[in-house]
Design a protein around this motif. Structure first.
Motif, PDB file in Angstrom:
ATOM      1  N   GLY A 161       1.523  -7.687  -2.108  1.00  0.00           N
ATOM      2  CA  GLY A 161       0.532  -8.129  -1.141  1.00  0.00           C
ATOM      3  C   GLY A 161      -0.100  -9.456  -1.465  1.00  0.00           C
ATOM      4  O   GLY A 161      -0.743 -10.070  -0.606  1.00  0.00           O
ATOM      5  N   ALA A 163       4.805  -7.657   0.685  1.00  0.00           N
ATOM      6  CA  ALA A 163       4.509  -6.275   1.083  1.00  0.00           C
ATOM      7  C   ALA A 163       4.880  -6.038   2.540  1.00  0.00           C
ATOM      8  O   ALA A 163       5.480  -5.008   2.892  1.00  0.00           O
ATOM      9  N   LYS A 207       1.195  -8.571  -7.248  1.00  0.00           N
ATOM     10  CA  LYS A 207       1.754  -7.463  -6.478  1.00  0.00           C
ATOM     11  C   LYS A 207       2.287  -8.020  -5.158  1.00  0.00           C
ATOM     12  O   LYS A 207       1.966  -9.161  -4.783  1.00  0.00           O
TER      13      LYS A 207
END
Length: 466
Positions: A145, A103, A143
């Motif tokens: 992150g 991210a 994801k």
């Protein structure tokens, strides 16, 4: 006593001293800390909010601690600290990692990651997922992150909302659904945890790395439902067709149509350019196996000693009858070999040979039991796909007639989905894991002895077909 809690300098559980706040999320804070007992830097995750967050911290420690894999961030400890108001604050102690998340990388670059590097990162994530799935753990929150790009390789983080494969999803609040843009469709339907959910997350991760945006760039569940009705934005035609195909397979709304983590890893590894323009993240320095080293779980002291046993039934009749023998309880340290099929024949002899299997107490003295292999003409040779199908049918039949608990059946079916006929070495390991699972579930009374015998016989056929 510190007026602000938590704060730098606070000592947790008389051992972990907080140093610097690294990250604040909706459900937790992550601090750099010092383990004063072992004199080493660590990361401390302090959940924020109600008892739900505290329970998730305990689950995270439990699930992550089951795994030991170079692509998964290690959990060192789980403790509880006392806040100034007297309440208890649980916390998780993890290895401290250097680097940046995907991210952060996407944010700093202001655009997509070169597809060659994205494929390399995806390969490492798929390898870590295959390891977790082989150990029966579903991450459920893949994801950007939660993927860390470290100097030594890629690390999968945050098992805060993970679950055991086959575990019912009893969260009616949506607190464990994660971020809307990365949530798999089946999570919203309340289906039990399954590895395919993580493959959807892998598809979203790959999509965002190569385009700069997730397939559904939304912030609420309502926006997600509206966006899904139109489908994701088409992928750039400049990407390799095989990569585009894999991403869209991962994003399929039907979990059954998604690849396994092992399959995704194999496809991605073949797409890695021989000399990518920018590859800062090394892959694991060993051939990927799709398996983690699972730390042993210890039996209670009151448990009976583990011994090798055979469970079988002998049918006495005129002619030849073949029956299967299944190992009911296996050793955790050594994989027992399957007993060979038993041939029971009627004979006038009054004694059995030295190699014979002892007859049951009520057997007639005219019966001789001898060990023999099933002749090739008894059953035609099977290929791997057909053999896997026979095992799956046995599981489904057992679930339908009540011989296998629903959660146990789902666990078996999830493991069967991981089998990749093109990866012979991995298939053998997965079959052996299934054999151990059958014995374990039999010991736990999650499956009947008769159904366990059927499964072990068909797993033996599957192994012979590899």
């Amino acid at each position: 006593m510190h007026e602000v809690w938590p704060d730098s300098g606070v000592l947790l559980a008389s051992r972990y001293r907080l140093v610097t706040l690294l990250e604040t999320g909706g459900m937790a804070q992550v601090w750099r800390a010092t383990d004063e007992l072992l004199d080493r830097p660590v990361a401390v995750k302090l959940p924020a909010g109600d008892t739900r967050a505290a329970h998730l911290a305990w689950r995270e420690a439990r699930f992550a601690a089951r795994l030991s894999h170079p692509g998964i961030a290690a959990v060192h400890d789980y403790r509880e600290a006392v806040r100034p108001d007297g309440s208890v604050a649980p916390f998780v102690v993890m290895e401290l990692l250097g680097g940046e998340t995907v991210a952060a990388r996407l944010h700093d670059s202001g655009g997509p990651i070169p597809w060659g590097e994205a494929v390399s990162i995806g390969t490492a994530v798929a390898e870590a997922l295959a390891a977790a799935h082989a150990a029966g753990v579903v991450h459920r929150d893949i994801k950007p992150g939660n993927v860390m790009l470290c100097p030594g390789g890629v690390k999968l983080l945050d098992f805060g909302i993970s679950a055991a494969a086959g575990e019912p999803d009893d969260d009616e609040t949506g607190a464990s659904f994660g971020t809307p843009a990365y949530a798999a469709p089946e999570r919203l339907d309340g289906k039990p945890a399954e590895p395919a959910t993580d493959l959807y997350g892998l598809g979203v991760l790959l999509f965002e790395m190569v385009t700069g945006e997730p397939p559904y760039d939304v912030n609420t569940w309502e926006e997600l439902a509206a966006a899904q009705a139109h489908g994701p934005t088409p992928l750039p035609e400049t990407l390799p067709a095989r990569l585009r195909e894999l991403i869209m397979r991962c994003l399929d709304e039907d979990p059954a149509h998604r690849p396994s983590a092992a399959q995704a890893r194999r496809i991605l590894s073949r797409l890695i350019p021989s000399a990518p323009a920018r590859l800062t993240i090394p892959l694991p320095g060993r051939p990927p196996t799709g398996h983690a080293k699972v730390l042993p779980s210890y039996r209670r002291a009151s448990s009976p000693p583990v011994r090798r046993a055979a469970v079988g039934a002998v049918l006495v009749m005129t002619g030849v009858v073949v029956v299967a023998v299944v190992n009911a309880v296996g050793s955790p340290d050594r994989e027992p070999e399957f007993a060979q099929p038993i041939v029971v024949t009627t004979t006038s002899a009054s004694t059995a040979s030295a190699s014979a299997v002892p007859a049951p107490p009520d057997a007639s003295p005219e019966v001789e039991v001898t060990a023999a292999r099933e002749t090739p003409t008894t059953r035609p040779p099977l290929n791997v796909d057909a053999a896997v199908s026979r095992v799956r049918v046995a599981v489904e039949e057992g679930e339908a007639n009540g011989e296998i608990r629903a959660d146990v059946a789902l666990d078996f079916k999830n493991l069967l989905r991981l089998i990749d006929p093109e990866d012979g070495a991995a298939v053998t390991e997965q079959i052996d894991q299934l054999r151990r699972k059958v014995r374990q579930r039999l010991d736990e009374r999650g499956i009947s002895a008769a159904r366990a015998a059927v499964l072990q016989e068909r797993l033996a056929d599957l192994r012979a077909s590899v």
